[in-house]
Write a protein that holds these residues in place. Structure first.
Motif, PDB file in Angstrom:
ATOM      1  N   SER A 154      -6.165   1.678  -3.354  1.00 19.47           N
ATOM      2  CA  SER A 154      -6.651   1.657  -4.657  1.00 19.47           C
ATOM      3  C   SER A 154      -7.911   1.020  -4.702  1.00 19.47           C
ATOM      4  O   SER A 154      -8.873   1.565  -5.651  1.00 19.47           O
ATOM      5  CB  SER A 154      -5.717   0.943  -5.658  1.00 19.47           C
ATOM      6  N   LEU A 155      -8.440   0.131  -3.853  1.00 23.70           N
ATOM      7  CA  LEU A 155      -9.818  -0.412  -4.093  1.00 23.70           C
ATOM      8  C   LEU A 155     -10.571   0.624  -3.546  1.00 23.70           C
ATOM      9  O   LEU A 155     -11.780   0.828  -4.357  1.00 23.70           O
ATOM     10  CB  LEU A 155      -9.930  -1.627  -3.138  1.00 23.70           C
ATOM     11  N   PHE A 156     -10.308   1.450  -2.562  1.00 25.57           N
ATOM     12  CA  PHE A 156     -11.233   2.534  -2.367  1.00 25.57           C
ATOM     13  C   PHE A 156     -11.084   3.656  -3.312  1.00 25.57           C
ATOM     14  O   PHE A 156     -12.241   4.117  -3.847  1.00 25.57           O
ATOM     15  CB  PHE A 156     -10.804   3.200  -1.084  1.00 25.57           C
ATOM     16  N   GLU A 157     -10.329   3.890  -3.723  1.00 21.45           N
ATOM     17  CA  GLU A 157     -10.372   4.909  -5.012  1.00 21.45           C
ATOM     18  C   GLU A 157     -10.822   4.443  -6.139  1.00 21.45           C
ATOM     19  O   GLU A 157     -11.451   5.286  -6.693  1.00 21.45           O
ATOM     20  CB  GLU A 157      -8.526   5.444  -5.098  1.00 21.45           C
ATOM     21  N   SER A 158     -10.904   3.326  -6.339  1.00 19.65           N
ATOM     22  CA  SER A 158     -11.557   2.850  -7.585  1.00 19.65           C
ATOM     23  C   SER A 158     -12.976   2.924  -7.423  1.00 19.65           C
ATOM     24  O   SER A 158     -13.877   3.273  -8.389  1.00 19.65           O
ATOM     25  CB  SER A 158     -11.243   1.632  -8.159  1.00 19.65           C
ATOM     26  N   ARG A 159     -13.536   2.732  -6.118  1.00 16.12           N
ATOM     27  CA  ARG A 159     -14.993   3.148  -6.029  1.00 16.12           C
ATOM     28  C   ARG A 159     -15.209   4.212  -5.693  1.00 16.12           C
ATOM     29  O   ARG A 159     -16.473   4.737  -6.063  1.00 16.12           O
ATOM     30  CB  ARG A 159     -15.302   2.172  -4.662  1.00 16.12           C
ATOM     31  N   PHE A 160     -14.421   4.956  -5.138  1.00 15.90           N
ATOM     32  CA  PHE A 160     -14.915   6.466  -4.961  1.00 15.90           C
ATOM     33  C   PHE A 160     -13.684   7.362  -5.280  1.00 15.90           C
ATOM     34  O   PHE A 160     -12.850   7.936  -4.475  1.00 15.90           O
ATOM     35  CB  PHE A 160     -14.961   6.872  -3.415  1.00 15.90           C
ATOM     36  N   PRO A 161     -13.532   7.739  -6.616  1.00 20.82           N
ATOM     37  CA  PRO A 161     -12.356   8.284  -7.278  1.00 20.82           C
ATOM     38  C   PRO A 161     -12.139   9.915  -6.830  1.00 20.82           C
ATOM     39  O   PRO A 161     -11.241  10.458  -6.958  1.00 20.82           O
ATOM     40  CB  PRO A 161     -12.489   8.084  -8.635  1.00 20.82           C
ATOM     41  N   ASN A 162     -13.580  10.337  -6.362  1.00 19.07           N
ATOM     42  CA  ASN A 162     -13.392  11.735  -5.942  1.00 19.07           C
ATOM     43  C   ASN A 162     -13.138  12.177  -4.499  1.00 19.07           C
ATOM     44  O   ASN A 162     -13.188  13.314  -3.994  1.00 19.07           O
ATOM     45  CB  ASN A 162     -14.482  12.508  -6.495  1.00 19.07           C
ATOM     46  N   ASP A 163     -13.129  11.011  -3.512  1.00 20.77           N
ATOM     47  CA  ASP A 163     -12.716  11.114  -2.281  1.00 20.77           C
ATOM     48  C   ASP A 163     -11.242  11.011  -2.004  1.00 20.77           C
ATOM     49  O   ASP A 163     -10.873   9.831  -2.003  1.00 20.77           O
ATOM     50  CB  ASP A 163     -13.643  10.137  -1.557  1.00 20.77           C
ATOM     51  N   ASP A 164     -10.653  12.067  -1.700  1.00 19.66           N
ATOM     52  CA  ASP A 164      -9.168  11.944  -1.466  1.00 19.66           C
ATOM     53  C   ASP A 164      -8.896  12.030   0.252  1.00 19.66           C
ATOM     54  O   ASP A 164      -7.667  12.011   0.622  1.00 19.66           O
ATOM     55  CB  ASP A 164      -8.386  12.915  -2.180  1.00 19.66           C
ATOM     56  N   ARG A 165      -9.915  11.784   1.015  1.00 19.11           N
ATOM     57  CA  ARG A 165      -9.641  11.892   2.281  1.00 19.11           C
ATOM     58  C   ARG A 165      -8.642  10.682   2.653  1.00 19.11           C
ATOM     59  O   ARG A 165      -7.953  10.945   3.830  1.00 19.11           O
ATOM     60  CB  ARG A 165     -11.193  11.657   3.241  1.00 19.11           C
ATOM     61  N   PRO A 166      -8.972   9.309   2.399  1.00 18.16           N
ATOM     62  CA  PRO A 166      -7.870   8.304   2.979  1.00 18.16           C
ATOM     63  C   PRO A 166      -6.667   8.599   2.516  1.00 18.16           C
ATOM     64  O   PRO A 166      -5.550   8.529   3.113  1.00 18.16           O
ATOM     65  CB  PRO A 166      -8.690   7.027   2.147  1.00 18.16           C
ATOM     66  N   ARG A 167      -6.370   8.974   1.209  1.00 18.05           N
ATOM     67  CA  ARG A 167      -5.120   9.442   0.835  1.00 18.05           C
ATOM     68  C   ARG A 167      -4.462  10.644   1.617  1.00 18.05           C
ATOM     69  O   ARG A 167      -3.110  10.433   2.278  1.00 18.05           O
ATOM     70  CB  ARG A 167      -5.062   9.748  -0.593  1.00 18.05           C
ATOM     71  N   ALA A 180       0.175   1.243  10.407  1.00 16.94           N
ATOM     72  CA  ALA A 180      -1.584   1.668   9.981  1.00 16.94           C
ATOM     73  C   ALA A 180      -1.392   2.255   8.615  1.00 16.94           C
ATOM     74  O   ALA A 180      -2.151   1.661   7.791  1.00 16.94           O
ATOM     75  CB  ALA A 180      -1.883   2.473  10.867  1.00 16.94           C
ATOM     76  N   ALA A 181      -0.478   3.076   8.267  1.00 12.79           N
ATOM     77  CA  ALA A 181      -0.455   3.834   6.939  1.00 12.79           C
ATOM     78  C   ALA A 181       0.004   2.926   6.067  1.00 12.79           C
ATOM     79  O   ALA A 181      -0.508   2.956   4.998  1.00 12.79           O
ATOM     80  CB  ALA A 181       0.613   5.070   7.143  1.00 12.79           C
ATOM     81  N   ASP A 182       1.039   1.899   6.128  1.00 12.37           N
ATOM     82  CA  ASP A 182       1.120   1.139   5.108  1.00 12.37           C
ATOM     83  C   ASP A 182      -0.020  -0.021   4.925  1.00 12.37           C
ATOM     84  O   ASP A 182      -0.195  -0.434   3.663  1.00 12.37           O
ATOM     85  CB  ASP A 182       2.349   0.040   5.839  1.00 12.37           C
ATOM     86  N   CYS A 183      -0.652  -0.480   5.902  1.00 18.18           N
ATOM     87  CA  CYS A 183      -1.797  -1.350   5.767  1.00 18.18           C
ATOM     88  C   CYS A 183      -2.824  -0.605   5.101  1.00 18.18           C
ATOM     89  O   CYS A 183      -3.478  -1.156   4.027  1.00 18.18           O
ATOM     90  CB  CYS A 183      -2.450  -1.753   7.174  1.00 18.18           C
ATOM     91  N   ALA A 184      -2.934   0.766   5.332  1.00 19.19           N
ATOM     92  CA  ALA A 184      -4.207   1.484   4.515  1.00 19.19           C
ATOM     93  C   ALA A 184      -3.955   1.495   3.335  1.00 19.19           C
ATOM     94  O   ALA A 184      -4.535   1.466   2.285  1.00 19.19           O
ATOM     95  CB  ALA A 184      -4.470   2.880   5.131  1.00 19.19           C
ATOM     96  N   GLU A 185      -2.653   1.867   2.931  1.00 16.21           N
ATOM     97  CA  GLU A 185      -2.187   2.116   1.340  1.00 16.21           C
ATOM     98  C   GLU A 185      -2.265   0.946   0.746  1.00 16.21           C
ATOM     99  O   GLU A 185      -2.306   0.852  -0.634  1.00 16.21           O
ATOM    100  CB  GLU A 185      -0.517   3.019   1.544  1.00 16.21           C
ATOM    101  N   GLN A 186      -2.150  -0.280   1.383  1.00 20.95           N
ATOM    102  CA  GLN A 186      -2.311  -1.484   0.678  1.00 20.95           C
ATOM    103  C   GLN A 186      -3.790  -1.608  -0.176  1.00 20.95           C
ATOM    104  O   GLN A 186      -3.780  -2.216  -1.170  1.00 20.95           O
ATOM    105  CB  GLN A 186      -1.882  -2.698   1.377  1.00 20.95           C
ATOM    106  N   VAL A 187      -4.626  -1.165   0.427  1.00 17.57           N
ATOM    107  CA  VAL A 187      -6.176  -1.472  -0.096  1.00 17.57           C
ATOM    108  C   VAL A 187      -6.620   0.182  -0.586  1.00 17.57           C
ATOM    109  O   VAL A 187      -7.947   0.073  -0.976  1.00 17.57           O
ATOM    110  CB  VAL A 187      -7.017  -1.908   1.031  1.00 17.57           C
TER     111      VAL A 187
END
Length: 65
Positions: free
Chosen positions: A34-47, A25-32
């Motif tokens: 960058s897409l999340f962080e480009s849209r929400f650069p100040n939200d570090d919760r997924p990382r 699950a962590a590997d899959c989440a990490e693959q996307v």
């Protein structure tokens, strides 16, 4: 194998399966991520969640009760 040892072996196998699935699950989440962080650069919760999942698998943190 006694019932206690059998139950303990099953519990360990279940934990290993949980760890394996957590890493997947962590590997899959990490693959996307960058897409999340480009849209929400100040939200570090997924990382942080990905980092916490990997730390749990390594036995560095505990979760739950």
């Amino acid at each position: 194998m006694t019932d206690d040892r059998s139950a303990e072996a099953q519990k360990e196998a279940s934990l290993q399966d949980h760890r394996s699935r957590t890493l997947e699950a962590a590997d899959c989440a990490e693959q996307v991520l960058s897409l999340f962080e480009s849209r929400f650069p100040n939200d570090d919760r997924p990382r942080k969640a990905i980092e916490a999942a990997r730390a749990w698998v390594r036995g560095e943190i505990r979760v739950g009760a």
